[in-house]
Design a protein around this motif. Structure first.
Motif, PDB file in Angstrom:
ATOM      1  N   LEU A  49       2.958  -4.602   7.229  1.00  0.00           N
ATOM      2  CA  LEU A  49       1.716  -3.411   6.648  1.00  0.00           C
ATOM      3  C   LEU A  49       1.517  -2.695   5.789  1.00  0.00           C
ATOM      4  O   LEU A  49       2.571  -2.540   5.366  1.00  0.00           O
ATOM      5  CB  LEU A  49       1.925  -2.645   7.882  1.00  0.00           C
ATOM      6  N   LEU A  50       0.692  -3.041   5.458  1.00  0.00           N
ATOM      7  CA  LEU A  50       0.454  -1.775   4.285  1.00  0.00           C
ATOM      8  C   LEU A  50      -0.878  -0.891   3.837  1.00  0.00           C
ATOM      9  O   LEU A  50      -1.609  -0.887   4.749  1.00  0.00           O
ATOM     10  CB  LEU A  50      -0.120  -2.575   2.899  1.00  0.00           C
ATOM     11  N   TYR A  51      -0.036   0.558   4.344  1.00  0.00           N
ATOM     12  CA  TYR A  51      -0.702   1.986   4.616  1.00  0.00           C
ATOM     13  C   TYR A  51      -1.806   2.277   2.816  1.00  0.00           C
ATOM     14  O   TYR A  51      -0.468   2.607   2.496  1.00  0.00           O
ATOM     15  CB  TYR A  51       0.037   2.858   5.345  1.00  0.00           C
ATOM     16  N   THR A  52      -2.522   2.410   2.408  1.00  0.00           N
ATOM     17  CA  THR A  52      -2.980   2.119   1.531  1.00  0.00           C
ATOM     18  C   THR A  52      -4.496   3.284   1.631  1.00  0.00           C
ATOM     19  O   THR A  52      -4.563   3.852   2.200  1.00  0.00           O
ATOM     20  CB  THR A  52      -3.610   1.265   1.006  1.00  0.00           C
ATOM     21  N   TYR A  53      -3.835   4.385   0.466  1.00  0.00           N
ATOM     22  CA  TYR A  53      -4.903   5.665  -0.158  1.00  0.00           C
ATOM     23  C   TYR A  53      -5.342   5.372  -1.186  1.00  0.00           C
ATOM     24  O   TYR A  53      -4.669   5.656  -1.555  1.00  0.00           O
ATOM     25  CB  TYR A  53      -3.980   7.188   0.878  1.00  0.00           C
ATOM     26  N   PHE A  57     -10.439   6.273  -0.484  1.00  0.00           N
ATOM     27  CA  PHE A  57     -10.775   5.185   0.909  1.00  0.00           C
ATOM     28  C   PHE A  57      -9.523   5.013   1.405  1.00  0.00           C
ATOM     29  O   PHE A  57      -8.073   4.552   0.811  1.00  0.00           O
ATOM     30  CB  PHE A  57     -11.100   3.528   0.382  1.00  0.00           C
ATOM     31  N   PHE A  58      -8.607   4.961   2.892  1.00  0.00           N
ATOM     32  CA  PHE A  58      -7.993   4.738   3.759  1.00  0.00           C
ATOM     33  C   PHE A  58      -7.995   3.442   3.854  1.00  0.00           C
ATOM     34  O   PHE A  58      -8.636   3.259   4.477  1.00  0.00           O
ATOM     35  CB  PHE A  58      -7.704   5.768   4.532  1.00  0.00           C
ATOM     36  N   ASP A  59      -6.860   2.690   4.078  1.00  0.00           N
ATOM     37  CA  ASP A  59      -6.985   1.227   4.799  1.00  0.00           C
ATOM     38  C   ASP A  59      -5.836   0.667   5.333  1.00  0.00           C
ATOM     39  O   ASP A  59      -4.657   1.231   4.963  1.00  0.00           O
ATOM     40  CB  ASP A  59      -7.459   0.457   3.972  1.00  0.00           C
ATOM     41  N   SER A  66       5.354 -15.393   7.050  1.00  0.00           N
ATOM     42  CA  SER A  66       5.274 -17.543   5.735  1.00  0.00           C
ATOM     43  C   SER A  66       4.374 -16.711   5.369  1.00  0.00           C
ATOM     44  O   SER A  66       3.988 -18.305   4.436  1.00  0.00           O
ATOM     45  CB  SER A  66       4.246 -17.720   7.242  1.00  0.00           C
ATOM     46  N   ASP A  67       3.216 -15.686   4.776  1.00  0.00           N
ATOM     47  CA  ASP A  67       2.109 -15.950   3.700  1.00  0.00           C
ATOM     48  C   ASP A  67       2.372 -14.792   3.151  1.00  0.00           C
ATOM     49  O   ASP A  67       1.151 -13.724   3.347  1.00  0.00           O
ATOM     50  CB  ASP A  67       0.993 -16.580   4.098  1.00  0.00           C
ATOM     51  N   LYS A  68       3.630 -13.666   2.959  1.00  0.00           N
ATOM     52  CA  LYS A  68       3.379 -13.101   1.666  1.00  0.00           C
ATOM     53  C   LYS A  68       1.956 -11.799   1.004  1.00  0.00           C
ATOM     54  O   LYS A  68       1.666 -10.873   0.554  1.00  0.00           O
ATOM     55  CB  LYS A  68       4.248 -12.309   1.283  1.00  0.00           C
ATOM     56  N   ASP A  69       1.399 -13.595   0.503  1.00  0.00           N
ATOM     57  CA  ASP A  69       0.120 -13.139  -0.928  1.00  0.00           C
ATOM     58  C   ASP A  69      -0.783 -13.343  -0.340  1.00  0.00           C
ATOM     59  O   ASP A  69      -1.954 -12.692  -0.488  1.00  0.00           O
ATOM     60  CB  ASP A  69       0.481 -14.658  -1.800  1.00  0.00           C
ATOM     61  N   SER A  70      -1.029 -13.463   1.105  1.00  0.00           N
ATOM     62  CA  SER A  70      -2.283 -13.324   2.160  1.00  0.00           C
ATOM     63  C   SER A  70      -2.411 -12.000   2.853  1.00  0.00           C
ATOM     64  O   SER A  70      -1.410 -12.068   4.060  1.00  0.00           O
ATOM     65  CB  SER A  70      -2.905 -14.270   2.454  1.00  0.00           C
ATOM     66  N   VAL A  71      -2.877 -11.370   2.055  1.00  0.00           N
ATOM     67  CA  VAL A  71      -3.009  -9.376   2.881  1.00  0.00           C
ATOM     68  C   VAL A  71      -5.009  -9.357   3.424  1.00  0.00           C
ATOM     69  O   VAL A  71      -5.434  -9.665   2.436  1.00  0.00           O
ATOM     70  CB  VAL A  71      -2.839  -8.562   1.528  1.00  0.00           C
ATOM     71  N   TYR A  72      -4.674  -8.537   4.319  1.00  0.00           N
ATOM     72  CA  TYR A  72      -5.946  -8.049   5.753  1.00  0.00           C
ATOM     73  C   TYR A  72      -6.444  -8.145   5.736  1.00  0.00           C
ATOM     74  O   TYR A  72      -5.175  -6.696   5.867  1.00  0.00           O
ATOM     75  CB  TYR A  72      -6.107  -9.506   5.847  1.00  0.00           C
ATOM     76  N   SER A  73      -7.299  -6.632   5.481  1.00  0.00           N
ATOM     77  CA  SER A  73      -7.427  -6.019   6.398  1.00  0.00           C
ATOM     78  C   SER A  73      -6.845  -5.418   7.816  1.00  0.00           C
ATOM     79  O   SER A  73      -7.377  -6.642   8.501  1.00  0.00           O
ATOM     80  CB  SER A  73      -9.059  -5.112   6.247  1.00  0.00           C
ATOM     81  N   SER A  94     -15.730   6.572   8.080  1.00  0.00           N
ATOM     82  CA  SER A  94     -14.617   8.031   8.113  1.00  0.00           C
ATOM     83  C   SER A  94     -13.271   8.002   8.020  1.00  0.00           C
ATOM     84  O   SER A  94     -12.848   6.003   8.069  1.00  0.00           O
ATOM     85  CB  SER A  94     -14.303   9.203   7.712  1.00  0.00           C
ATOM     86  N   ASN A  95     -12.568   7.734   6.789  1.00  0.00           N
ATOM     87  CA  ASN A  95     -10.703   7.928   6.914  1.00  0.00           C
ATOM     88  C   ASN A  95     -10.517   7.945   8.025  1.00  0.00           C
ATOM     89  O   ASN A  95      -9.370   7.733   9.016  1.00  0.00           O
ATOM     90  CB  ASN A  95     -10.706   8.331   5.745  1.00  0.00           C
ATOM     91  N   ALA A  96     -10.532   9.054   8.523  1.00  0.00           N
ATOM     92  CA  ALA A  96      -9.951   9.366  10.085  1.00  0.00           C
ATOM     93  C   ALA A  96     -10.290   8.768  10.868  1.00  0.00           C
ATOM     94  O   ALA A  96      -9.448   8.930  11.805  1.00  0.00           O
ATOM     95  CB  ALA A  96     -10.366  11.611  10.403  1.00  0.00           C
ATOM     96  N   GLU A  97     -11.816   8.418  10.978  1.00  0.00           N
ATOM     97  CA  GLU A  97     -11.880   7.469  12.215  1.00  0.00           C
ATOM     98  C   GLU A  97     -11.628   5.926  12.367  1.00  0.00           C
ATOM     99  O   GLU A  97     -10.845   5.588  12.820  1.00  0.00           O
ATOM    100  CB  GLU A  97     -13.277   6.950  12.484  1.00  0.00           C
TER     101      GLU A  97
END
Length: 146
Positions: A49-53, A57-59, A66-73, A94-97
């Protein structure tokens, strides 16, 4: 509990993954000069999992081992489970939501997420995600050519 999305309290965003599911922080990147942007990669047995801000914008994004190059929200995985005909169709305001919804989904449907991201089922999951995202793109952009 309302948690601000700041690098200083990043562990509050995902501590339950470390405590309850054995995830480990494997990478961190902090760019205070870019409006406090950061990325934290969490690795667990089932997936990453990648927690990004970034730029306000937070996601949370997910990747199969098995496929580390494909990243999905992670919201796409939620759509695949609950609304497969409309992957990426909803608007989160919102980011909080987004944070609250994502963490709730992780806790509530962890086993389903594991099943979709494991090595055996991931190729089918990837195909369904890509088809759903493509379909939604053309619905939003009817003049685009495929």
């Amino acid at each position: 509990m309302e948690v601000g999305i700041h690098y200083e309290n990043r562990y509050e965003l995902f501590q339950f993954l470390i405590s309850d599911y054995g995830f480990q922080v494997t990478k961190e990147l902090h760019r205070p000069q870019m409006a406090g942007s950061f990325m934290v990669v969490l690795t667990g047995a089932p997936f990453m999992l990648l927690y990004t801000y970034d730029r306000g914008f937070f996601d949370v994004e997910i990747s199969s081992h098995s496929d580390k190059d494909s990243v999905y929200s992670l919201s796409y995985i939620e759509d695949l489970i609950y609304n497969p005909e409309k992957i990426n169709a909803r608007e989160v305001t919102s980011n909080a939501e987004r944070l609250t919804g994502t963490n709730k989904f992780l806790k509530q449907d962890f086993d389903k997420i594991v099943g979709l991201m494991d090595e055996k089922h991931y190729p089918d999951t990837k195909q369904k995600l890509d088809e759903g995202l493509r379909k939604q793109f053309f619905l939003r952009n009817p003049g685009a050519r495929g």
